[in-house]
Design an enzyme around this catalytic site. Structure first.
Site, mmCIF file in Angstrom:
data_model
loop_
_atom_site.group_PDB
_atom_site.id
_atom_site.type_symbol
_atom_site.label_atom_id
_atom_site.label_comp_id
_atom_site.label_asym_id
_atom_site.label_seq_id
_atom_site.Cartn_x
_atom_site.Cartn_y
_atom_site.Cartn_z
ATOM 1 N N LYS A 129 -0.792 -4.198 6.820
ATOM 2 C CA LYS A 129 -1.186 -3.138 5.676
ATOM 3 C C LYS A 129 -1.977 -2.174 6.194
ATOM 4 O O LYS A 129 -1.860 -1.062 6.023
ATOM 5 C CB LYS A 129 -1.670 -3.922 4.485
ATOM 6 C CG LYS A 129 -1.725 -2.654 3.299
ATOM 7 C CD LYS A 129 -2.586 -3.249 2.400
ATOM 8 C CE LYS A 129 -4.194 -2.650 2.677
ATOM 9 N NZ LYS A 129 -5.185 -2.711 1.467
ATOM 10 N N ASP A 147 0.714 -2.741 -0.086
ATOM 11 C CA ASP A 147 -0.454 -3.064 -0.813
ATOM 12 C C ASP A 147 -0.114 -3.984 -2.085
ATOM 13 O O ASP A 147 1.109 -4.109 -2.397
ATOM 14 C CB ASP A 147 -1.549 -2.070 -1.074
ATOM 15 C CG ASP A 147 -0.879 -1.164 -2.415
ATOM 16 O OD1 ASP A 147 0.316 -1.201 -2.593
ATOM 17 O OD2 ASP A 147 -1.838 -0.139 -2.771
#
Length: 224
Positions: A129, A147
């Site tokens: 991420k 996320d």
């Protein structure tokens, strides 16, 4: 087709939220306190882990006001860094990772943040991420940054059926055209902050509820 659906969702959300948002920036995607370069975005995204968006902004601004360069952070006392980033939570863990990260970048990469995902993920507290966020927002490389907002909303809408953010990342890469990968995070995060709020989606004001499995069910139940 879901590929057409996600493009239409992104098109509509782009009109709702003119500026995207990512860790350490305000809701308009702007912040005069520090530049949008790979170094600052990397550190801010590390700070964003396991905390709320407002806390990330406070911690980022505190840190970059005091230590604005990679060299300054690398030479800083981790305890002082921890005090500055306390709003983001886990200050000792994150301060060690940030200081170590800056030292590694200076010692092994000449102070340049690598653009390769596999290399980025060797840095302390940098997962897929964080790597995708740096690549997409600071380097202009199309990447799917997943996320909690993106993972939750993608499943809620019925675009994917996944258990983990990494599964969501790969599923969205298959689903969306590559030239829209960065838009997924840019607009779904804003949508999650302002409309599709965790546990309390505001379907009545949602511009894409007719394209969302949850929104379609909500509208049907509301009309009964």
């Amino acid at each position: 087709m879901d590929s057409e659906r996600i493009c239409e969702i992104l098109n509509r959300l782009s009109k709702e939220y003119v500026g995207g948002v990512y860790p350490g920036r305000n809701s308009e995607g702007l912040n005069p306190e520090w530049p949008c370069d790979p170094f600052h975005v990397l550190i801010a995204t590390i700070l964003s882990q396991r905390t709320k968006d407002d806390n990330t902004r406070k911690a980022s601004d505190n840190l970059f006001h005091k230590f604005g360069t990679m060299e300054e952070i690398a030479a800083a006392d981790p305890d002082e860094v921890a005090a500055l980033i306390r709003p983001a939570g886990f200050p000792k863990q994150k301060s060690k990772a940030i200081v170590d990260c800056c030292r590694i970048l200076l010692d092994e990469y000449g102070g340049v943040v690598p653009c390769d995902t596999e290399v980025l993920t060797t840095l302390p507290m940098v997962g897929r991420k964080t790597a995708a966020c740096v690549r997409s927002y600071a380097m202009g490389i199309q990447s799917v940054c997943v996320d909690t907002h993106v993972h939750r909303i993608s499943n809620l809408m019925g675009l994917v059926d996944t258990r983990t953010p990494e599964e969501t990342e790969y599923a969205l890469m298959e689903l969306a055209p590559e030239d829209r990968w960065t838009d997924i995070n840019r607009y779904l995060v804003r949508h999650g902050q302002e409309t599709c709020i965790p546990n309390h989606p505001r379907c009545a004001k949602c511009a894409v509820r007719d394209l969302c499995d949850y929104g379609i069910r909500w509208e049907k139940e509301s009309s009964e």
